[in-house]
Design an enzyme around this catalytic site. Structure first.
Site, PDB file in Angstrom:
ATOM      1  N   SER A 168       0.965  -1.140  -0.015  1.00 31.58           N
ATOM      2  CA  SER A 168       0.048   0.050   0.148  1.00 31.58           C
ATOM      3  C   SER A 168       0.861   1.087  -0.075  1.00 31.58           C
ATOM      4  CB  SER A 168      -0.964  -0.052   1.296  1.00 31.58           C
ATOM      5  OG  SER A 168      -1.481   1.173   1.471  1.00 31.58           O
ATOM      6  N   TYR A 196      -1.935  -1.209  10.910  1.00 28.51           N
ATOM      7  CA  TYR A 196      -2.080  -1.772   9.748  1.00 28.51           C
ATOM      8  C   TYR A 196      -0.950  -1.372   9.044  1.00 28.51           C
ATOM      9  CZ  TYR A 196      -3.717  -1.795   4.726  1.00 28.51           C
ATOM     10  OH  TYR A 196      -3.696  -1.881   3.498  1.00 28.51           O
ATOM     11  N   LYS A 255       2.081  -3.784   6.619  1.00 27.98           N
ATOM     12  CA  LYS A 255       2.381  -3.905   5.230  1.00 27.98           C
ATOM     13  C   LYS A 255       3.816  -3.586   5.135  1.00 27.98           C
ATOM     14  CE  LYS A 255      -1.500  -5.034   3.784  1.00 27.98           C
ATOM     15  NZ  LYS A 255      -1.599  -6.043   2.961  1.00 27.98           N
TER      16      LYS A 255
HETATM   17  P1  NAD Z   1     -10.797  -7.444   1.558  1.00 28.73           P
HETATM   18  O1  NAD Z   1     -11.137  -7.393   2.787  1.00 28.73           O
HETATM   19  O2  NAD Z   1     -12.073  -7.092   0.533  1.00 28.73           O
HETATM   20  O3  NAD Z   1      -9.964  -8.792   0.943  1.00 28.73           O
HETATM   21  C1  NAD Z   1      -9.370  -9.419   1.956  1.00 28.73           C
HETATM   22  C2  NAD Z   1      -9.531 -11.044   1.748  1.00 28.73           C
HETATM   23  O4  NAD Z   1      -8.792 -11.650   2.773  1.00 28.73           O
HETATM   24  C3  NAD Z   1     -10.963 -11.205   2.373  1.00 28.73           C
HETATM   25  O5  NAD Z   1     -11.775 -11.912   1.390  1.00 28.73           O
HETATM   26  C4  NAD Z   1     -10.898 -11.935   3.637  1.00 28.73           C
HETATM   27  O6  NAD Z   1     -11.940 -12.783   3.800  1.00 28.73           O
HETATM   28  C5  NAD Z   1      -9.555 -12.600   3.425  1.00 28.73           C
HETATM   29  N1  NAD Z   1      -8.598 -12.977   4.441  1.00 28.73           N
HETATM   30  C6  NAD Z   1      -8.601 -11.953   5.432  1.00 28.73           C
HETATM   31  N2  NAD Z   1      -7.500 -12.792   6.451  1.00 28.73           N
HETATM   32  C7  NAD Z   1      -7.331 -13.898   6.086  1.00 28.73           C
HETATM   33  C8  NAD Z   1      -6.894 -15.143   6.389  1.00 28.73           C
HETATM   34  N3  NAD Z   1      -6.082 -15.236   7.611  1.00 28.73           N
HETATM   35  N4  NAD Z   1      -6.659 -16.288   5.874  1.00 28.73           N
HETATM   36  C9  NAD Z   1      -7.447 -16.237   4.682  1.00 28.73           C
HETATM   37  N5  NAD Z   1      -8.032 -15.116   4.168  1.00 28.73           N
HETATM   38  C10 NAD Z   1      -8.054 -14.264   4.822  1.00 28.73           C
HETATM   39  O7  NAD Z   1      -9.632  -6.226   1.082  1.00 28.73           O
HETATM   40  P2  NAD Z   1      -9.080  -5.778  -0.266  1.00 28.73           P
HETATM   41  O8  NAD Z   1      -9.527  -4.421  -0.567  1.00 28.73           O
HETATM   42  O9  NAD Z   1      -9.613  -6.595  -1.217  1.00 28.73           O
HETATM   43  O10 NAD Z   1      -7.673  -5.815  -0.153  1.00 28.73           O
HETATM   44  C11 NAD Z   1      -6.910  -6.852  -0.279  1.00 28.73           C
HETATM   45  C12 NAD Z   1      -5.208  -6.752  -0.120  1.00 28.73           C
HETATM   46  O11 NAD Z   1      -4.959  -5.260  -0.504  1.00 28.73           O
HETATM   47  C13 NAD Z   1      -5.202  -6.526   1.407  1.00 28.73           C
HETATM   48  O12 NAD Z   1      -4.109  -7.187   1.611  1.00 28.73           O
HETATM   49  C14 NAD Z   1      -5.158  -5.182   1.635  1.00 28.73           C
HETATM   50  O13 NAD Z   1      -4.369  -4.746   2.998  1.00 28.73           O
HETATM   51  C15 NAD Z   1      -4.474  -4.624   0.399  1.00 28.73           C
HETATM   52  N6  NAD Z   1      -4.738  -3.177   0.017  1.00 28.73           N
HETATM   53  C16 NAD Z   1      -6.151  -2.687   0.042  1.00 28.73           C
HETATM   54  C17 NAD Z   1      -6.278  -1.376  -0.374  1.00 28.73           C
HETATM   55  C18 NAD Z   1      -7.636  -0.991  -0.605  1.00 28.73           C
HETATM   56  O14 NAD Z   1      -7.853   0.229  -0.384  1.00 28.73           O
HETATM   57  N7  NAD Z   1      -8.837  -1.624  -0.605  1.00 28.73           N
HETATM   58  C19 NAD Z   1      -5.266  -0.384  -0.353  1.00 28.73           C
HETATM   59  C20 NAD Z   1      -3.864  -1.205  -0.328  1.00 28.73           C
HETATM   60  C21 NAD Z   1      -3.678  -2.171  -0.030  1.00 28.73           C
HETATM   61  C1  UD1 Z   2      -6.932   4.968   3.948  1.00 31.15           C
HETATM   62  C2  UD1 Z   2      -5.900   4.436   4.734  1.00 31.15           C
HETATM   63  C3  UD1 Z   2      -4.879   3.690   4.317  1.00 31.15           C
HETATM   64  C4  UD1 Z   2      -5.400   2.855   3.135  1.00 31.15           C
HETATM   65  C5  UD1 Z   2      -6.297   3.343   2.325  1.00 31.15           C
HETATM   66  C6  UD1 Z   2      -7.017   2.570   1.347  1.00 31.15           C
HETATM   67  C7  UD1 Z   2      -6.197   6.146   6.817  1.00 31.15           C
HETATM   68  C8  UD1 Z   2      -5.296   7.151   7.665  1.00 31.15           C
HETATM   69  N1  UD1 Z   2      -5.560   5.843   5.793  1.00 31.15           N
HETATM   70  O1  UD1 Z   2      -6.339   5.990   3.211  1.00 31.15           O
HETATM   71  O2  UD1 Z   2      -3.825   3.304   5.246  1.00 31.15           O
HETATM   72  O3  UD1 Z   2      -4.390   2.308   2.615  1.00 31.15           O
HETATM   73  O4  UD1 Z   2      -7.440   4.075   2.853  1.00 31.15           O
HETATM   74  O5  UD1 Z   2      -7.522   1.478   1.932  1.00 31.15           O
HETATM   75  O6  UD1 Z   2      -7.297   5.733   7.124  1.00 31.15           O
HETATM   76  N2  UD1 Z   2     -12.643  11.538   3.577  1.00 31.15           N
HETATM   77  C9  UD1 Z   2     -13.542  12.288   3.679  1.00 31.15           C
HETATM   78  N3  UD1 Z   2     -14.868  11.567   4.219  1.00 31.15           N
HETATM   79  C10 UD1 Z   2     -14.844  10.166   4.496  1.00 31.15           C
HETATM   80  C11 UD1 Z   2     -13.644   9.446   4.328  1.00 31.15           C
HETATM   81  C12 UD1 Z   2     -12.599  10.041   3.646  1.00 31.15           C
HETATM   82  O7  UD1 Z   2     -13.524  13.297   3.634  1.00 31.15           O
HETATM   83  O8  UD1 Z   2     -15.901   9.841   5.180  1.00 31.15           O
HETATM   84  C13 UD1 Z   2     -11.274  11.893   2.850  1.00 31.15           C
HETATM   85  C14 UD1 Z   2     -10.123  11.462   3.451  1.00 31.15           C
HETATM   86  O9  UD1 Z   2      -9.899  12.650   4.320  1.00 31.15           O
HETATM   87  C15 UD1 Z   2      -9.130  11.583   2.155  1.00 31.15           C
HETATM   88  C16 UD1 Z   2      -9.790  10.989   1.287  1.00 31.15           C
HETATM   89  O10 UD1 Z   2     -11.254  11.167   1.679  1.00 31.15           O
HETATM   90  O11 UD1 Z   2      -8.536  12.710   1.876  1.00 31.15           O
HETATM   91  C17 UD1 Z   2      -9.559   9.522   1.123  1.00 31.15           C
HETATM   92  O12 UD1 Z   2     -10.093   8.797   2.152  1.00 31.15           O
HETATM   93  P1  UD1 Z   2      -9.843   7.296   2.194  1.00 31.15           P
HETATM   94  O13 UD1 Z   2     -10.785   6.757   1.274  1.00 31.15           O
HETATM   95  O14 UD1 Z   2     -10.176   6.777   3.755  1.00 31.15           O
HETATM   96  O15 UD1 Z   2      -8.361   6.774   1.780  1.00 31.15           O
HETATM   97  P2  UD1 Z   2      -6.934   7.303   2.560  1.00 31.15           P
HETATM   98  O16 UD1 Z   2      -7.221   8.100   3.771  1.00 31.15           O
HETATM   99  O17 UD1 Z   2      -6.178   7.972   1.423  1.00 31.15           O
END
Ligand code: NAD
Ligand code: UD1
Length: 375
Positions: A123, A148, A152
């Site tokens: 991330s 979190y 990572k």
């Molecule tokens: P998500 O929660 O939708 O998907 C994660 C999946 O992993 C889920 O289906 C959950 O059931 C499964 N899981 C969790 N722990 C597990 C375990 N111990 N064993 C087996 N399965 C398990 O999340 P996502 O948004 O799809 O994210 C996927 C990956 O990308 C995560 O590692 C997350 O940290 C990373 N990531 C997500 C974002 C985002 O904004 N969504 C941003 C940066 C990184």
């Molecule tokens: C958040 C997480 C980050 C994670 C990412 C994707 C935090 C501090 N960081 O990032 O670790 O990797 O999500 O899952 O939580 N906002 C509003 N109102 C809301 C929600 C968000 O104004 O109700 C604003 C936030 O201040 C930001 C932007 O929208 O400026 C995006 O927010 P968000 O979607 O939560 O992502 P990040 O904060 O970038």
């Protein structure tokens, strides 16, 4: 065959679809702690192909060993993990256990099985507060302000040490910026539990009337309109990046970082404006104080991924928001099934259990398995 941990989740399900469409065989391992089997059923529907699904946990070594013994796994896309920032502050041990412990156990099982190709979901949070934007991969990693983010960074360090110690490993550390959107069919998308933390799911839930109004966290940032700027990336573009990374890892050894972002920043107010244009509605919102831990602006320099992977995000903000909205409107309760449907499913016999692994081929086009997949 590609093992996809966390493949039933938001990003994983979109990646599984792309893998199937590209002709890969896919085995999904997911404990369903934050996802639904229905997502996989729909992925099969969209791909016109079946996948293998095992309900299980990356922290269970015996389960992993059994999978590697049973299936011809050549590489792993590793999405499984917990991702809620606030929850990680309240329950740090769960986050270190799942994200760090789980990744460690997975790598141990991979090494013993002779599988050395791994794509890890990292991330942009590992950059902490960036000194400059856009951020390229050479930028120093920061000090993530929550468990979190720490988890990572810890896994990235673990994987780098592993690749340095053993030249057989080929590892991609994909640093995602802000994934949003959904598949254009509206069949799969993001289904957050409870009140969403992230911006776009919050907006769509306000728009459908599940939440009252959006809080815009901070209107006094040093940005053109005072609100936070992020690099939003369409989840389908992100998913496609994984396939290219997987291919690249056939040619390179070691651990490699790639930013996956569009290279464009958008403010919160801009997102609201585009959303209102697409839906032709007014979104109720208020300007609120800054959210703790937030940064002003963060967007990617994605040129390394373009140069080395041949990857470039193709979908703009309008497509991201329109697709997210279609998903929300078609699935106002996400993947949750109604009690009436659950009742009818209960009458259908359960799937077979083999050894210590509960295994289910989630097949959309066969009545029984498809109904079991809904349970
Ligand atoms: P998500 O929660 O939708 O998907 C994660 C999946 O992993 C889920 O289906 C959950 O059931 C499964 N899981 C969790 N722990 C597990 C375990 N111990 N064993 C087996 N399965 C398990 O999340 P996502 O948004 O799809 O994210 C996927 C990956 O990308 C995560 O590692 C997350 O940290 C990373 N990531 C997500 C974002 C985002 O904004 N969504 C941003 C940066 C990184
Ligand atoms: C958040 C997480 C980050 C994670 C990412 C994707 C935090 C501090 N960081 O990032 O670790 O990797 O999500 O899952 O939580 N906002 C509003 N109102 C809301 C929600 C968000 O104004 O109700 C604003 C936030 O201040 C930001 C932007 O929208 O400026 C995006 O927010 P968000 O979607 O939560 O992502 P990040 O904060 O970038």
């Amino acid at each position: 065959m590609i093992l996809v941990t966390g493949g039933a989740g938001y990003i994983g399900s979109h990646a599984v679809l792309e893998l199937l469409l590209a002709g890969h065989d896919v085995l999904v391992l997911d404990n369903l702690c934050n996802s639904s089997r229905i997502a996989l059923q729909r992925v099969e529907q969209l791909a016109g192909r079946t996948l293998h699904f095992v309900k299980g946990d990356i922290r269970r070594r015996a389960q992993l060993d059994a999978l590697f013994a049973q299936y011809p796994i050549e590489a792993v896309l590793h999405f499984a993990g917990l991702k809620a920032v606030g929850e990680s502050v309240r329950h740090p041990l769960n986050y270190y256990d799942n994200n760090v412990g789980g990744s460690l156990t997975l790598c141990q099982a991979m090494a013993d099985a002779g599988v050395f190709r791994l794509v890890f979901s990292s991330s942009a949070t590992v950059y902490g507060t960036p000194a400059t934007v856009p951020i390229n991969e050479q930028a120093a990693t920061g000090l993530p302000t929550n468990p979190y983010g720490q988890s990572k960074l810890m896994v990235e360090n673990l994987l780098r040490d592993l690749a340095n110690a053993d030249p057989r490993w080929s590892i991609a550390l994909l640093r995602y910026f802000n994934p949003i959107g959904a598949h254009e069919s509206g069949l799969i998308g993001e289904d957050p539990c409870g009140i969403p933390n992230n911006l776009l799911p919050y907006i769509t839930q306000v728009a459908i009337g599940r939440l009252e109004q959006l809080n815009v966290y901070g209107a006094d940032y040093p940005t053109p309109d005072g609100t936070g700027i992020r690099d939003y990336i369409h989840v389908v573009d992100l998913a496609k990046g994984h396939l290219l990374a997987l291919e690249k890892l056939r040619q390179v050894k070691g651990a490699h970082i790639w930013n996956l972002g569009t290279g464009q920043g958008h403010s919160v107010l801009e997102l609201i404006r585009v959303f209102e244009e697409i839906t032709q509605t007014r979104l109720p919102y208020r300007l609120a104080p800054r959210r703790e831990g937030d940064i002003a602006a963060c967007w990617a320099d994605p040129t390394k991924a373009e140069r080395e992977l041949g990857w470039k995000a193709e979908r703009g903000l309008t497509a991201m928001i329109a697709d997210a909205w279609r998903w929300q409107v078609q699935n106002p309760s996400g993947y949750r099934v109604t009690d009436r449907v659950k009742e009818s499913i209960k009458r259908i016999p359960a799937s077979p259990i083999s050894g210590n692994i509960q295994r289910e081929a989630v097949m959309t086009r066969t009545g029984t398995s498809s109904a079991n997949a809904l349970l």
